[in-house]
Design a protein around this motif. Structure first.
Motif, PDB file in Angstrom:
ATOM      1  N   GLY A 193       0.794  -1.223   0.000  1.00 48.40           N
ATOM      2  CA  GLY A 193       0.000   0.000   0.000  1.00 48.40           C
ATOM      3  C   GLY A 193       0.826   1.271   0.000  1.00 48.40           C
ATOM      4  N   ASP A 194       2.136   1.141  -0.257  1.00 51.11           N
ATOM      5  CA  ASP A 194       3.071   2.263  -0.248  1.00 51.11           C
ATOM      6  C   ASP A 194       3.404   2.614  -1.699  1.00 51.11           C
ATOM      7  N   ALA A 195       2.986   3.794  -2.144  1.00 54.87           N
ATOM      8  CA  ALA A 195       3.202   4.188  -3.539  1.00 54.87           C
ATOM      9  C   ALA A 195       4.680   4.275  -3.876  1.00 54.87           C
ATOM     10  N   ARG A 196       5.462   4.858  -2.984  1.00 51.30           N
ATOM     11  CA  ARG A 196       6.894   5.012  -3.243  1.00 51.30           C
ATOM     12  C   ARG A 196       7.568   3.654  -3.374  1.00 51.30           C
ATOM     13  N   LYS A 197       7.163   2.713  -2.514  1.00 54.08           N
ATOM     14  CA  LYS A 197       7.760   1.386  -2.554  1.00 54.08           C
ATOM     15  C   LYS A 197       7.415   0.686  -3.873  1.00 54.08           C
ATOM     16  N   LEU A 198       6.163   0.814  -4.318  1.00 56.03           N
ATOM     17  CA  LEU A 198       5.761   0.197  -5.585  1.00 56.03           C
ATOM     18  C   LEU A 198       6.592   0.743  -6.739  1.00 56.03           C
ATOM     19  N   LEU A 199       6.774   2.063  -6.773  1.00 52.10           N
ATOM     20  CA  LEU A 199       7.526   2.670  -7.865  1.00 52.10           C
ATOM     21  C   LEU A 199       9.008   2.313  -7.785  1.00 52.10           C
ATOM     22  N   ASN A 200       9.549   2.159  -6.571  1.00 47.88           N
ATOM     23  CA  ASN A 200      10.937   1.719  -6.424  1.00 47.88           C
ATOM     24  C   ASN A 200      11.120   0.310  -6.974  1.00 47.88           C
ATOM     25  N   ILE A 201      10.150  -0.563  -6.694  1.00 49.59           N
ATOM     26  CA  ILE A 201      10.223  -1.936  -7.214  1.00 49.59           C
ATOM     27  C   ILE A 201      10.141  -1.928  -8.736  1.00 49.59           C
ATOM     28  N   LEU A 202       9.231  -1.118  -9.266  1.00 51.33           N
ATOM     29  CA  LEU A 202       9.082  -1.018 -10.717  1.00 51.33           C
ATOM     30  C   LEU A 202      10.366  -0.498 -11.355  1.00 51.33           C
ATOM     31  N   ASP A 203      10.981   0.483 -10.701  1.00 50.39           N
ATOM     32  CA  ASP A 203      12.272   1.010 -11.157  1.00 50.39           C
ATOM     33  C   ASP A 203      13.314  -0.101 -11.216  1.00 50.39           C
ATOM     34  N   LEU A 204      13.347  -0.916 -10.188  1.00 48.07           N
ATOM     35  CA  LEU A 204      14.322  -2.007 -10.093  1.00 48.07           C
ATOM     36  C   LEU A 204      14.117  -3.023 -11.211  1.00 48.07           C
ATOM     37  N   VAL A 205      12.860  -3.430 -11.407  1.00 47.87           N
ATOM     38  CA  VAL A 205      12.574  -4.465 -12.406  1.00 47.87           C
ATOM     39  C   VAL A 205      12.843  -3.963 -13.816  1.00 47.87           C
ATOM     40  N   THR A 206      12.458  -2.737 -14.110  1.00 48.64           N
ATOM     41  CA  THR A 206      12.637  -2.216 -15.470  1.00 48.64           C
ATOM     42  C   THR A 206      14.060  -1.737 -15.720  1.00 48.64           C
ATOM     43  N   GLY A 207      14.751  -1.340 -14.655  1.00 45.14           N
ATOM     44  CA  GLY A 207      16.093  -0.789 -14.825  1.00 45.14           C
ATOM     45  C   GLY A 207      17.141  -1.816 -15.187  1.00 45.14           C
ATOM     46  N   SER A 208      16.862  -3.094 -14.918  1.00 44.89           N
ATOM     47  CA  SER A 208      17.842  -4.143 -15.205  1.00 44.89           C
ATOM     48  C   SER A 208      17.634  -4.786 -16.568  1.00 44.89           C
ATOM     49  N   ALA A 209      16.692  -4.259 -17.347  1.00 41.98           N
ATOM     50  CA  ALA A 209      16.407  -4.853 -18.656  1.00 41.98           C
ATOM     51  C   ALA A 209      17.426  -4.397 -19.695  1.00 41.98           C
ATOM     52  N   GLU A 210      17.683  -5.279 -20.664  1.00 39.55           N
ATOM     53  CA  GLU A 210      18.562  -4.938 -21.774  1.00 39.55           C
ATOM     54  C   GLU A 210      17.827  -4.020 -22.750  1.00 39.55           C
ATOM     55  N   GLU A 211      18.607  -3.275 -23.557  1.00 42.62           N
ATOM     56  CA  GLU A 211      18.014  -2.367 -24.533  1.00 42.62           C
ATOM     57  C   GLU A 211      17.153  -3.140 -25.540  1.00 42.62           C
ATOM     58  N   ASN A 212      15.971  -2.606 -25.843  1.00 44.92           N
ATOM     59  CA  ASN A 212      15.019  -3.205 -26.788  1.00 44.92           C
ATOM     60  C   ASN A 212      14.458  -4.552 -26.327  1.00 44.92           C
ATOM     61  N   GLU A 213      14.730  -4.926 -25.097  1.00 48.39           N
ATOM     62  CA  GLU A 213      14.224  -6.207 -24.569  1.00 48.39           C
ATOM     63  C   GLU A 213      12.782  -6.025 -24.087  1.00 48.39           C
ATOM     64  N   LYS A 214      11.941  -7.021 -24.368  1.00 48.92           N
ATOM     65  CA  LYS A 214      10.579  -6.991 -23.841  1.00 48.92           C
ATOM     66  C   LYS A 214      10.643  -7.263 -22.343  1.00 48.92           C
ATOM     67  N   ILE A 215       9.999  -6.417 -21.569  1.00 48.99           N
ATOM     68  CA  ILE A 215      10.038  -6.554 -20.111  1.00 48.99           C
ATOM     69  C   ILE A 215       8.738  -7.190 -19.635  1.00 48.99           C
ATOM     70  N   ILE A 216       8.861  -8.373 -19.042  1.00 52.36           N
ATOM     71  CA  ILE A 216       7.707  -9.055 -18.467  1.00 52.36           C
ATOM     72  C   ILE A 216       7.714  -8.821 -16.964  1.00 52.36           C
ATOM     73  N   ILE A 217       6.592  -8.385 -16.429  1.00 50.75           N
ATOM     74  CA  ILE A 217       6.462  -8.217 -14.977  1.00 50.75           C
ATOM     75  C   ILE A 217       5.465  -9.243 -14.471  1.00 50.75           C
ATOM     76  N   ASN A 218       5.970 -10.195 -13.681  1.00 53.60           N
ATOM     77  CA  ASN A 218       5.115 -11.207 -13.067  1.00 53.60           C
ATOM     78  C   ASN A 218       5.609 -11.485 -11.655  1.00 53.60           C
ATOM     79  N   ASP A 219       4.924 -12.364 -10.951  1.00 53.65           N
ATOM     80  CA  ASP A 219       5.224 -12.595  -9.536  1.00 53.65           C
ATOM     81  C   ASP A 219       6.631 -13.146  -9.332  1.00 53.65           C
ATOM     82  N   SER A 220       7.054 -14.096 -10.158  1.00 55.71           N
ATOM     83  CA  SER A 220       8.360 -14.728  -9.959  1.00 55.71           C
ATOM     84  C   SER A 220       9.496 -13.748 -10.227  1.00 55.71           C
ATOM     85  N   ILE A 221       9.353 -12.901 -11.251  1.00 53.50           N
ATOM     86  CA  ILE A 221      10.412 -11.934 -11.571  1.00 53.50           C
ATOM     87  C   ILE A 221      10.532 -10.894 -10.464  1.00 53.50           C
ATOM     88  N   VAL A 222       9.397 -10.377  -9.996  1.00 54.70           N
ATOM     89  CA  VAL A 222       9.430  -9.383  -8.917  1.00 54.70           C
ATOM     90  C   VAL A 222      10.087  -9.977  -7.676  1.00 54.70           C
TER      91      VAL A 222
END
Length: 424
Positions: A193-222
């Motif tokens: 329920g913490d907006a900042r925490k959600l956006l930090n997690i999203l930053d983490l998951v998307t920030g480690s992706a390679e250029e032009n790579e499709k980013i999948i967000i699911n429970d196991s990856i998070v």
């Protein structure tokens, strides 16, 4: 260097602000004050990441008034007085009263809070305080009496969905990426329920992706990314709500080993000892209660001793109280009783006090039979006489239900000996 997602996505208007509809939705109290262009001093109380600081900024922008901010962690009385002096200067050229925003106001000591009183009272500033702690414990009474307290809530699932969609489709960087969200359970669970925490997690998951790579967000990856980078979602000790929850549940579950472990985690993490001691007092009343009334005495003694001896020796006092509470018999009958009674009050409203129980300080009241036929218990054997104490509509109502512990069994037996038909 690119700003964190939480900063890039910080709302600048009430229309962009997500959540807290009870305060800023159409027709809500704060929305009405803002729309009217006139606000009074108030304190925002709620967990981290729900928009306290953001809301204060939005209000200042919408009212077009100067905005001064202090952090209670880094500011002292001198800083407060300097800001107040700046607010006093140039008043004739200002459109409205300046806003002084104090983050974590619960960390201000008495003298720091005292230094605010005059400026708040005479209208030099409008104070907006933000706190994660109950203001009635942490804010001095004179200051609290001059401020309204508004409670902010953790974001709900629909709010988190809104925030996630806004981040992916509106953020100038994320909208250039190929992101597909297939599952959100882990993302929302870890955000708590913490907006900042959600956006930090999203930053983490998307920030480690390679250029032009499709980013999948699911429970196991998070889950995998967070286990590799625990600091990314626990910045500034935000996990303390999870740990204090585990601590209290371990006490409630009568596991002293687990309770002392979670206590050690908090001590090592630099948690505020008074925060822990207050939770022990609450646990003693809520979870142990009448099964061992000494638990509340122990918890209160712990709180007092902590104030007297300080740190680091205070950890020993906390440990003693923790083990005592965890190893005590448990009962929540008092907790259940007050909740049940409050439910009855909400359902039945202001039922009249029976005449024989009413106060009769004047002759008129006596003529109206106030207090008539009241039986003074101490005039009877065993200091007890059976009479009606509940309103007429509730006279047969049972509220307190003793639970099965030696101490409460004794109370139940004693009550049964007095009332005969009740507490069977």
């Amino acid at each position: 260097m690119q700003q964190p997602l939480a900063e890039r996505l910080r709302p600048s208007t009430l229309d962009e602000y997500i959540g807290q509809e009870h305060l800023v939705g159409q027709g809500a109290i704060l929305r009405r004050m803002i729309d009217a262009g006139q606000i009074s001093s108030f304190i925002l109380w709620g967990p981290p990441g729900v928009g306290k600081t953001t809301l204060a900024h939005i209000i200042s922008v919408q009212l077009e008034v100067p905005f001064f901010t202090l952090s209670a962690i880094h500011s002292g009385v001198k800083d407060v007085r300097e800001v107040i002096d700046r607010c006093k200067g140039g008043g004739m050229f200002r459109k409205g009263r300046p806003i002084l925003f104090i983050d974590e106001i619960h960390r201000f000591n008495k003298s720091q809070q005292d230094s605010l009183l005059g400026a708040v009272e005479n209208g030099t500033v409008t104070l907006i305080g933000a706190t994660t702690e109950n203001p009635s414990f942490e804010v001095i009474r004179p200051l609290l009496s001059r401020c309204q307290v508004y409670v902010l809530k953790s974001l709900e699932v629909n709010h988190l969905h809104q925030l996630l969609g806004r981040a992916i489709h509106e953020d100038k960087y994320l909208k250039t990426l190929d992101i597909e969200v297939t599952e959100t359970d882990a993302l929302f669970r870890y955000s708590g329920g913490d907006a900042r925490k959600l956006l930090n997690i999203l930053d983490l998951v998307t920030g480690s992706a390679e250029e032009n790579e499709k980013i999948i967000i699911n429970d196991s990856i998070v889950t995998e990314r967070l286990q590799q980078n625990p600091a990314a979602y626990d910045k500034n000790g935000e996990m303390h709500y999870d740990i204090i929850s585990a601590f209290i549940k371990s006490i409630r579950g009568s596991d002293p080993d687990a309770a002392i472990y979670w206590l050690a985690r908090m001590v090592e993490g630099g948690e505020d000892p008074a925060f822990i001691a207050r939770r022990l007092v609450i646990s003693a009343a809520e979870d142990i209660g009448l099964a061992n009334p000494n638990a509340l005495l122990m918890a209160n003694a712990c709180f007092d001793a902590l104030q007297n001896i300080g740190w680091p020796e205070g950890r020993i006092v906390l440990a003693e109280a923790t083990i005592y509470l965890a190893s005590s018999p448990k009962s929540n009958s008092a907790y259940m009783a007050i909740n049940k009674a409050m439910g009855i009050v909400k359902e039945t409203g202001n039922l009249p006090v029976p005449l024989h129980l009413r106060n009769a300080p004047t002759s008129l009241m006596k003529e109206l039979n106030y207090g008539q036929n009241y039986k003074y218990s101490h005039d009877y054997p065993n200091h007890f006489v059976e009479q009606q104490y509940l309103p007429d509509m509730l006279k047969e109502q049972s509220i307190w239900e003793p639970q099965n512990s030696p101490a409460e069994n004794r109370l139940k037996e004693f009550m049964g000996s007095l009332w005969k038909k009740r507490f069977k």
